[in-house]
Design an enzyme around this catalytic site. Structure first.
Site, PDB file in Angstrom:
ATOM      1  N   SER A   1      44.030  18.204  24.062  1.00 22.51           N
ATOM      2  CA  SER A   1      44.574  18.762  25.309  1.00 22.51           C
ATOM      3  C   SER A   1      44.206  20.242  25.396  1.00 22.51           C
ATOM      4  CB  SER A   1      46.095  18.573  25.390  1.00 22.51           C
ATOM      5  OG  SER A   1      46.739  19.174  24.299  1.00 22.51           O
TER       6      SER A   1
ATOM      7  N   GLU B   1      42.036   8.247  18.500  1.00 24.30           N
ATOM      8  CA  GLU B   1      42.550   7.356  19.542  1.00 24.30           C
ATOM      9  C   GLU B   1      41.947   5.957  19.390  1.00 24.30           C
ATOM     10  OE1 GLU B   1      41.940   9.045  23.420  1.00 24.30           O
ATOM     11  OE2 GLU B   1      42.989  10.897  22.908  1.00 24.30           O
TER      12      GLU B   1
ATOM     13  N   GLU C   1      51.698   6.991  23.419  1.00 25.39           N
ATOM     14  CA  GLU C   1      51.729   7.815  24.639  1.00 25.39           C
ATOM     15  C   GLU C   1      51.881   6.938  25.891  1.00 25.39           C
ATOM     16  OE1 GLU C   1      48.650  10.779  24.945  1.00 25.39           O
ATOM     17  OE2 GLU C   1      49.233  11.308  26.995  1.00 25.39           O
TER      18      GLU C   1
END
Ligand code: KIV
Length: 259
Positions: free
Chosen positions: A46, A116, A183
């Site tokens: 991010s 991920e 998430e």
């Protein structure tokens, strides 16, 4: 001497107390997270959105994460430091994954890396763990797959997707991951995954039953110029505070009131 938290400390918190986690990219913020006794600090991708001004996380490079990880490591001496492996730093080959995870630990001085994906990347997860680097998994809304997901939206709403997410979580645990970030998934699914895993889950937009919570620091400080996600709680009006301060400074200099 202050002692930095280890993955064992984080794992031991499951079923005892909630894990606190935040992202961090700068020296002063790293000190604030240290003084606040945050358990786990993520130098995440991010970084692309909140520091580098990109539209998504896809352009973030391993070198960007290393640069900010070193800064954070200088300011924070007590939290477990975890680095995101950016897009295409691990997906193509095990060789890429090992080299880039190694660089993040060697030059970024982090204690663990986050990847991920689920079953599809378990070969990379296993290989990284085999060379002695702890791994956190990341399931649900995985921002590196924004194009495949068709935007940033809640994931695993359908039964088939929920089954797949549980399979992915169990596969990551079997591959040796020491925790999993969940998430933007329904809270009952997050609760179910949390109950079925021996390793901790760390939620973001995944309800209160996860073993811990993570937020992007700039979001929770109220610094984001974009409308925050509905699951973000703003603990400060950061943008307004900073805007006021800078405007007042400019007014005082122009008006000959400072110095
Ligand atoms: O990069 C990041 O900020 C993250 C969190 C959303 C978990 O991966």
């Amino acid at each position: 001497m202050t002692k930095r938290k280890t993955i064992v400390d984080i794992k031991n918190l499951k079923n005892k107390e909630k894990i606190t986690a935040l992202t961090c990219y700068s020296f002063f913020n790293a000190k604030i997270l240290d003084l606040s006794k945050i358990d786990l600090v993520l130098i995440g991708d991010s970084l692309g959105n909140v520091i580098l001004g990109y539209e998504d996380t896809l352009a973030v490079e391993v070198e960007d994460i290393i640069y900010h990880a070193r800064v954070v490591q200088r300011g924070n001496k007590t939290s477990l430091l975890v680095a995101d492996m950016p897009f295409m730093s691990y997906q193509a080959t095990i060789t890429d994954a090992l080299k880039n995870a190694g660089d993040l630990v060697k030059y970024g001085k982090v204690n663990a890396v986050k990847l991920e994906g689920g079953v599809a990347i378990c070969d990379k997860v296993r290989a990284i763990i085999e060379i002695g680097i702890p791994v956190i998994g990341h399931l649900g809304l995985t921002p590196q797959s924004v194009n495949a997901m068709g935007g940033y939206k809640i994931q695993a709403k359908k039964e088939k997707e929920q089954k797949k997410l549980i399979e992915d979580a169990l596969a990551l645990q079997k591959a040796g991951a020491f925790a999993i970030v969940l998430e933007c998934i329904p809270s009952d699914l997050a609760a179910n995954v949390t109950k079925h895993l021996d390793i901790p889950t760390i939620g973001i937009g995944a309800g209160k039953c996860c073993d811990g919570q993570i937020l992007v620091l700039e979001d929770m400080l109220g610094l984001n110029f974009e409308k925050p996600n509905s699951f973000v709680k703003e603990y400060s009006k950061g943008k307004e505070l900073f805007l006021d301060a800078v405007k007042n400074y400019a007014r005082d200099v122009k008006g000959l009131k400072f110095p």
